[in-house]
Scaffold this motif. Sequence first.
Motif, short mmCIF file in Angstrom:
data_model
loop_
_atom_site.label_atom_id
_atom_site.label_comp_id
_atom_site.label_asym_id
_atom_site.label_seq_id
_atom_site.Cartn_x
_atom_site.Cartn_y
_atom_site.Cartn_z
N ILE A 1 0.88 -1.16 0.00
CA ILE A 1 0.00 0.00 0.00
C ILE A 1 0.92 1.21 0.00
O ILE A 1 1.77 1.36 0.89
N GLY A 2 0.78 2.03 -1.02
CA GLY A 2 1.63 3.21 -1.12
C GLY A 2 0.93 4.28 -1.95
O GLY A 2 -0.19 4.09 -2.41
N THR A 3 1.62 5.37 -2.15
CA THR A 3 1.09 6.48 -2.94
C THR A 3 1.35 6.22 -4.42
O THR A 3 2.49 5.93 -4.81
N ASP A 4 0.32 6.30 -5.22
CA ASP A 4 0.46 6.09 -6.66
C ASP A 4 1.28 7.24 -7.25
O ASP A 4 0.87 8.39 -7.21
N ALA A 5 2.44 6.90 -7.78
CA ALA A 5 3.33 7.91 -8.37
C ALA A 5 3.64 7.56 -9.83
O ALA A 5 4.64 8.01 -10.38
N THR A 6 2.77 6.78 -10.45
CA THR A 6 3.01 6.32 -11.81
C THR A 6 3.23 7.48 -12.78
O THR A 6 4.21 7.49 -13.53
N GLU A 7 2.37 8.45 -12.76
CA GLU A 7 2.49 9.57 -13.70
C GLU A 7 3.78 10.35 -13.49
O GLU A 7 4.40 10.80 -14.45
N ASP A 8 4.20 10.50 -12.25
CA ASP A 8 5.40 11.28 -11.95
C ASP A 8 6.69 10.53 -12.24
O ASP A 8 7.70 11.14 -12.58
N LEU A 9 6.68 9.21 -12.08
CA LEU A 9 7.93 8.45 -12.17
C LEU A 9 8.11 7.62 -13.45
O LEU A 9 9.23 7.21 -13.75
N GLU A 10 7.04 7.37 -14.18
CA GLU A 10 7.16 6.48 -15.34
C GLU A 10 8.22 6.97 -16.33
O GLU A 10 9.03 6.19 -16.83
N SER A 11 8.26 8.25 -16.61
CA SER A 11 9.23 8.77 -17.58
C SER A 11 10.65 8.77 -17.02
O SER A 11 11.62 8.91 -17.77
N ALA A 12 10.80 8.58 -15.73
CA ALA A 12 12.12 8.57 -15.10
C ALA A 12 12.67 7.16 -14.89
O ALA A 12 13.77 7.00 -14.37
N LEU A 13 11.91 6.13 -15.30
CA LEU A 13 12.39 4.77 -15.12
C LEU A 13 13.69 4.56 -15.89
O LEU A 13 13.83 5.04 -17.02
N PRO A 14 14.64 3.85 -15.31
CA PRO A 14 15.91 3.61 -16.00
C PRO A 14 15.73 2.62 -17.15
O PRO A 14 14.73 1.91 -17.23
N ASN A 15 16.72 2.58 -18.04
CA ASN A 15 16.70 1.63 -19.16
C ASN A 15 16.48 0.22 -18.63
O ASN A 15 17.05 -0.16 -17.62
N GLY A 16 15.65 -0.52 -19.33
CA GLY A 16 15.37 -1.90 -18.96
C GLY A 16 14.22 -2.04 -17.97
O GLY A 16 13.79 -3.14 -17.67
N ALA A 17 13.71 -0.95 -17.45
CA ALA A 17 12.57 -0.98 -16.53
C ALA A 17 11.33 -0.52 -17.28
O ALA A 17 11.37 0.45 -18.03
N ALA A 18 10.24 -1.22 -17.05
CA ALA A 18 8.97 -0.86 -17.69
C ALA A 18 7.84 -1.40 -16.85
O ALA A 18 8.04 -2.25 -15.99
N ARG A 19 6.65 -0.91 -17.10
CA ARG A 19 5.47 -1.42 -16.39
C ARG A 19 4.40 -1.76 -17.41
O ARG A 19 4.29 -1.15 -18.47
#
Length: 78
Positions: A36-54
């Motif tokens: 259970i955490g704070t949804d930060a998908t919109e803020d962090l998705e573009s900052a994911l490092p190479n090789g990381a995806a959702r």
Amino acid sequence: MSIRRRIGLPPRDRGCLAGDTCPDIFELIDGNFAVIGTDATEDLESALPNGAARADYERIVVISRSTLTHAKADIPDA
């Protein structure tokens, strides 16, 4: 899908003033973990490092450092 146990201390024991609405980590019956955490998908998705995806059905959530460090002793090594 069912929860086996909480990992780490309950929110109130970590100093969470809201108590019932704080980050938390649970081990599931199948050995996976739920967070259970704070949804930060919109803020962090573009900052994911190479090789990381959702996938479309996955979310990026943020938990406090305290939540994870208090859970460390309860997380199995394997």
